[in-house]
Design an enzyme around this catalytic site. Structure first.
Site, mmCIF file in Angstrom:
data_model
loop_
_atom_site.group_PDB
_atom_site.id
_atom_site.type_symbol
_atom_site.label_atom_id
_atom_site.label_comp_id
_atom_site.label_asym_id
_atom_site.label_seq_id
_atom_site.Cartn_x
_atom_site.Cartn_y
_atom_site.Cartn_z
ATOM 1 C CG HIS A 1 -1.679 -1.184 1.513
ATOM 2 N ND1 HIS A 1 -2.084 -1.562 2.772
ATOM 3 C CD2 HIS A 1 -2.145 -2.129 0.671
ATOM 4 C CE1 HIS A 1 -2.770 -2.689 2.697
ATOM 5 N NE2 HIS A 1 -2.820 -3.059 1.435
ATOM 6 C CD GLN A 2 2.813 0.985 -3.049
ATOM 7 O OE1 GLN A 2 2.145 1.079 -4.086
ATOM 8 N NE2 GLN A 2 3.104 -0.197 -2.509
#
Length: 820
Positions: free
Chosen positions: A751-752
């Site tokens: 997850h960015q």
């Protein structure tokens, strides 16, 4: 239409291109240096949809990477790969005498499997990390006596001539001792070298396939390869196609089931320009074909096509897909540009290696500058929603409150946002029931229940009977409701939109108008491969939406001359660390989880614990969940202490459960481009993960694991059944107190967030509450990069909800423009 008819029409198009015949005039209104009125050819009778179906991505074969390393470099690389995975004679290892597959697995080395050549190709073509040049230099140095002396010290010395041996000339035992010393070295570059060689060798060895799509290790480690149900599904479609007289005679209704619901909305640009223009016109897009001089270089000022639309959306994931679907259903012409390809249902391979090449950004080969964080990000039609693990968790209440109170964003406490959360969950058919829980989640749930830790079902965008561990490689039957099965379907069915796969945005086009403080977005220039070379097209639009992901959006905005100082900053990664437990299916009185269950099968995420999440306190803790690990990724997180040890560990692959702690990180980094990521774990975040590791080990032991451990380079293990309470407590304390910032424990991110964050002023943010950039009017950002902070849970629902709200603002803007 038959293939022969299609072929004849293609020949006709090409010959018409060569003659430069004309039947229509076009306009290029952008005001660049191209000609204003250019020749356009109309080919309204060509069945482009059928052509794309017959010649689409299904038949595209991955080309082998070209290995440009020198013989000296390859000699060193082969020695390094064989150090990680040497040939271990089965007579020296009694446990390998079970069957011929196991014997072959122990006997084969990396070079015997052809792995070094593949690693060389990856280093030559795929790796874009800042340290790639240094890696190539090290490979050359290790082929020399002075380089080996620098990297290996006294272990390369001998009392016999030539007294100093190069690394490839050293015996395997010496090489393994040196490799192990690198993994624990005080010199960070040695640890980086070890991590790089280990990851590349193991990932490629355990994912490479032969002509029959098999791997030499799979049967020995208990892995079946692609989903057996998927294999049967492909066989059935093949037999049905044969009995029906061939694929070209199938009815259209079978095509959706076979290759996915978007095929009628796809326009591939690897066909003659006029055919592509005709396909786009059939969707209702005005198109001009620009004739360039032969061998003239493609550039933005003279594109091959100019396409006009109401809205252009860059990216088709959870942000872009939602906005595209909403705008198209509202009656506006929408063009979606997607860097990746389209892989759906029977177009999938469900093979780990090919899938990473085809559906993950940079083939899954992404890491932070210091190699401290391994990063996975989707790059395909549907974006991350096509390959994620199905978790659909609404934005936590404490996060909404924080974003409203501390960041001045009233949107997140509004009725509109609550409506958006409900709407996107309904669209994805989110539910929380489970008919049969998979291996890893069953372990997590039982361990939490035994320890008295909270454990809950994870809402998912798949049905209760969706027992599939391959969703990280795409969904074989469309039951997982990513954007390619929901919002993008709305786009296609509306008749108002088209999707262009294989297209990468170069820059957002904008202009300055008198009397206005801000520039105005006018569209996008993008590039694609045509006849082996790069070509450029331009999209003219009334509004422009950038949704190409947290790692790619900042680079596009900077290439487009946006100067906001927050672009690329405030990057959050949800750092993850893991622990594992081995649950044997033989030699024990009670087999649990059930013997038929394997670590790589079942719903990927169905259980979650918030025991260290601190939802009710600071809001910045860690959640405990389970990963999807097929052999390549599994080997990447497994500690390496010797060649025989890694093979022993891999033999336990199918009955080894992994669970992880995911931190809501307060620290942040920067991103210049997907291959230029700077991120350092903050002290507070390290402490959260260490607390998480302690809980992970206790959960695994309480669930009944025979053996437990972490992913730390020392590779320590504990046989839970054979130790005392005090020995167990000592092990847990020591393993959970190890530092996580010294490259000895791999950290991961799927997850960015936050690299173009939303805020209430331009000094602290990139976009306002509507998603519009502060600098350019009509330019919106709609992906996880707009998150004001890290989220703390899986972000898909939050991304879609924000994009839904942004879409309402864009609809209002387009409505005003239409009424003028």
């Amino acid at each position: 239409m038959s293939l022969v008819d299609i072929g004849n029409k293609v020949k006709k198009v090409i010959s018409m291109e060569d003659r430069n015949d004309s039947s229509r005039k076009g306009s290029f209104r952008l005001g660049v240096d191209g000609k204003k009125d250019e020749t356009v050819i109309e080919l309204g009778s060509i069945d482009t949809h059928r052509l794309l179906l017959d010649g689409g991505e299904r038949d595209t074969k991955l080309q082998p990477l070209t290995n440009s390393l020198s013989p000296r470099q390859m000699k060193s690389l082969s020695a390094l790969c064989d150090t990680i995975l040497p040939s271990v004679h089965h007579l020296l290892h009694p446990s390998s005498n079970h069957n011929q597959h196991v014997t072959n697995f122990y006997n084969i080395s990396a070079s015997m499997a052809g792995t070094p050549e593949r690693v060389g190709g990856t280093v030559s073509e795929r790796l874009k990390h800042p340290m790639t040049g240094l890696l190539k230099l090290v490979l050359w140095l290790l082929s020399t006596w002075f380089g080996t002396l620098i990297f290996c010290g006294v272990q390369c010395l001998s009392t016999k001539f030539p007294f100093i041996h190069t690394y490839p000339e050293l015996p395997i035992q010496k090489r393994q001792e040196i490799m192990l010393s690198w993994s624990l070295s005080y010199i960070s570059h040695f640890r980086m070298l070890f991590r790089t060689i280990k990851l590349l060798t193991l990932l490629i060895f355990f994912t490479q396939i032969d002509e029959s799509e098999e791997n030499v290790s799979w049967k020995a480690i208990g892995y079946c390869g692609p989903d057996p149900e998927f294999k049967a599904q492909l066989k059935k479609h093949f037999l049905d196609g044969t009995s029906n007289g061939g694929r070209e005679e199938k009815e259209d209704e079978g095509a959706e089931e076979e290759i996915g619901p978007l095929y009628k909305g796809l326009v591939h640009l690897n066909y003659p320009r006029d055919m592509t223009a005709d396909a786009l016109r059939q969707f209702g897009f005005p198109v001009s074909v620009i004739r360039r001089k032969q061998k003239a270089a493609a550039k933005v000022s003279s594109p091959s096509l100019v396409i006009q639309c109401d809205a252009v959306v860059v990216g088709s994931g959870s942000g872009g897909g939602v906005i595209a679907g909403v705008l198209a259903k509202a009656g506006y012409k929408v063009l979606v540009l997607e860097k990746g390809g389209y892989s759906a249902r029977n177009n999938l391979s469900l093979l780990e290696g090919p899938t990473m090449d085809q559906m993950y950004l940079n083939g899954g080969m992404l890491a932070s500058d210091d190699m401290g964080m391994m990063i996975l990000s989707g790059s395909t039609v549907g974006g991350g929603s096509a390959i994620n693990w199905s978790a659909c968790i609404k934005t936590p209440r404490h996060v909404c409150k924080e974003w409203c109170d501390k960041h001045g964003l009233e949107l997140f406490e509004s009725e509109l946002y609550r409506e958006a959360l409900e709407t996107v969950c309904q669209k994805m058919e989110v539910q929380s029931e489970i008919e049969d829980e998979g291996f890893n989640n069953a372990v997590l749930r039982r361990g939490c229940e035994e320890m008295g830790y909270p454990v809950n079902n994870i809402p998912r965008n798949s049905p209760s009977d969706h027992y599939c561990g391959w969703c990280c490689m795409g969904c074989k039957d469309g039951k997982k409701k990513g954007t390619s099965e929901t919002w993008l379907v709305d786009l296609v069915k509306s008749g108002n939109g088209a999707i262009l796969p294989g297209c990468e945005a170069i820059k957002v086009l904008h202009e300055k108008k008198e009397g206005r403080d801000r520039k105005i977005a006018r569209g996008v220039a993008f590039e694609f491969q045509y006849k082996g070379t790069k070509d450029i097209c331009v999209v003219e639009s009334k509004v422009t939406i950038v949704a190409c992901g947290t790692l790619s959006t900042p680079a596009l905005l900077k290439r487009s001359a946006l100067r906001n100082q927050n672009i690329g900053r405030h990057l959050h990664l949800h750092p993850v660390t893991m622990a594992w437990g081995y649950f044997p299916d033989t030699g024990v009185s009670e087999v649990w989880p059930e013997a038929y269950k394997k670590s790589y099968e079942g719903g990927i995420m169905t259980a979650m614990s918030s025991v260290v999440a601190e939802f009710e306190q600071s809001g910045y803790g860690a959640v405990i969940q389970t990963p999807a690990l097929h052999p390549g990724m599994f080997s990447g997180v497994t500690p390496w202490t010797s060649g025989i040890d890694i093979k022993d560990r891999m033999r336990k692959f199918s009955r080894t459960a992994h669970i992880f702690a995911l931190a809501r990180d307060q620290g942040s980094g920067t991103v210049e481009a997907p291959h230029r990521i700077s991120y350092q774990l903050a002290n507070a975040d390290e402490e959260k993960l260490q607390k998480g590791i302690e809980k992970l080990l206790r959960i695994l032991a309480a669930a009944g694991a025979e053996e437990i451990g972490t992913t730390h380079s020392k590779g320590r293990t504990l046989n839970v059944k054979q130790v005392s309470y005090h020995e167990f407590e000592k092990f847990v304390k020591e393993e959970s107190s190890r530092p996580l910032t010294d490259l000895s424990t791999p950290l991961f991110s799927a997850h960015q967030m936050g690299s173009c964050r939303m805020g209430c002023n331009a000094k602290q943010s990139v976009v306002n509450q509507t998603g519009e950039t502060w600098e350019v009017e009509g330019l919106y950002v709609a992906d996880a990069s707009v998150f004001p902070t890290a989220l703390g849970v899986n972000p898909m629902v939050t991304v879609q909800a924000i994009a839904y709200c942004t879409a309402q603002s864009v609809v209002e803007v387009l409505r005003r423009k239409r009424s003028k």
